[in-house]
Design an enzyme around this catalytic site. Sequence first.
Site, short mmCIF file in Angstrom:
data_model
loop_
_atom_site.label_atom_id
_atom_site.label_comp_id
_atom_site.label_asym_id
_atom_site.label_seq_id
_atom_site.Cartn_x
_atom_site.Cartn_y
_atom_site.Cartn_z
N ASN A 155 0.80 -1.22 0.00
CA ASN A 155 0.00 0.00 0.00
C ASN A 155 0.84 1.28 0.00
O ASN A 155 0.39 2.31 -0.49
CB ASN A 155 -0.92 -0.02 1.23
CG ASN A 155 -1.58 1.31 1.49
OD1 ASN A 155 -2.48 1.73 0.77
ND2 ASN A 155 -1.13 2.00 2.54
N TYR A 165 3.63 10.32 -11.05
CA TYR A 165 2.76 9.49 -10.22
C TYR A 165 1.88 8.59 -11.08
O TYR A 165 1.79 7.38 -10.84
CB TYR A 165 1.87 10.37 -9.34
CG TYR A 165 0.88 9.57 -8.51
CD1 TYR A 165 1.28 8.91 -7.35
CD2 TYR A 165 -0.45 9.47 -8.90
CE1 TYR A 165 0.38 8.17 -6.60
CE2 TYR A 165 -1.36 8.72 -8.16
CZ TYR A 165 -0.93 8.08 -7.01
OH TYR A 165 -1.83 7.33 -6.28
#
Length: 246
Positions: free
Chosen positions: A90, A158
């Site tokens: 995560n 990103y």
Amino acid sequence: MDIQHKAALVTGGGTGIGRAVSLELAKRGAAVAVNYSRSEAEAEETVRMIQQTGGRAIAIKADVSRANEVENMFETAVREFGTVDLLVNNASITRHIPLDDLEAADDEAWDELYAVNVKGMFYCARAAAPLMKKSGRGAIVNVGSIAGLTGSGSSLPYAVSKAAVHGLTKSLAHALAPDITVSSIAPGAVATRWWEGKEDKMKQLSRHLPLERIATPEDIASLICAVLEQEAVTGQIITADCGQTL
């Protein structure tokens, strides 16, 4: 795979989706190693929340972009729980850079985001694989993003790093079969601390989504646990965005 009595490791487990999935795993009977890099207080609070309900949990500091720290983290988890059966990759970071500002997407931004978001997930999967293969069964879920599907997000590096996470997921699913399943959850907007101070923008976005709501960390955590339990699912990129990409 039945989560009960399994040992899980959640990277970035102190806040947001990471905390929610750590709590959900514990609720389903898993022992949980809560990883953090900077959010020590939050990770320790996640551990306390699990322990207060009778669960087993520890907090482990490690920068997932550093292979040696990842190895040490897994060694700590094994000393405490005996093995690692479930991995939730995560931990991720971003930088807010306008997509059309290519000059601002400098080497530092690319290197930092790829080191954590992509290489970090690889390092953790690599460390987990021999433990899971030894026990004969394991499951990994990588947290991607709809930015990796649409190409748009908080920054160009990103979005590309999350596309790489989706590619990494498929490659690992091939590499680690048949003993280990590997899939990815691609959330859209999620009501985490990222939205603090931007609540009006979040509400405005939710009105334009088919489901007219923003996903909660608990929504994503429930889905992650459901995917970890599936023994006939691997290599999949599962979108959870309240219809944002329809």
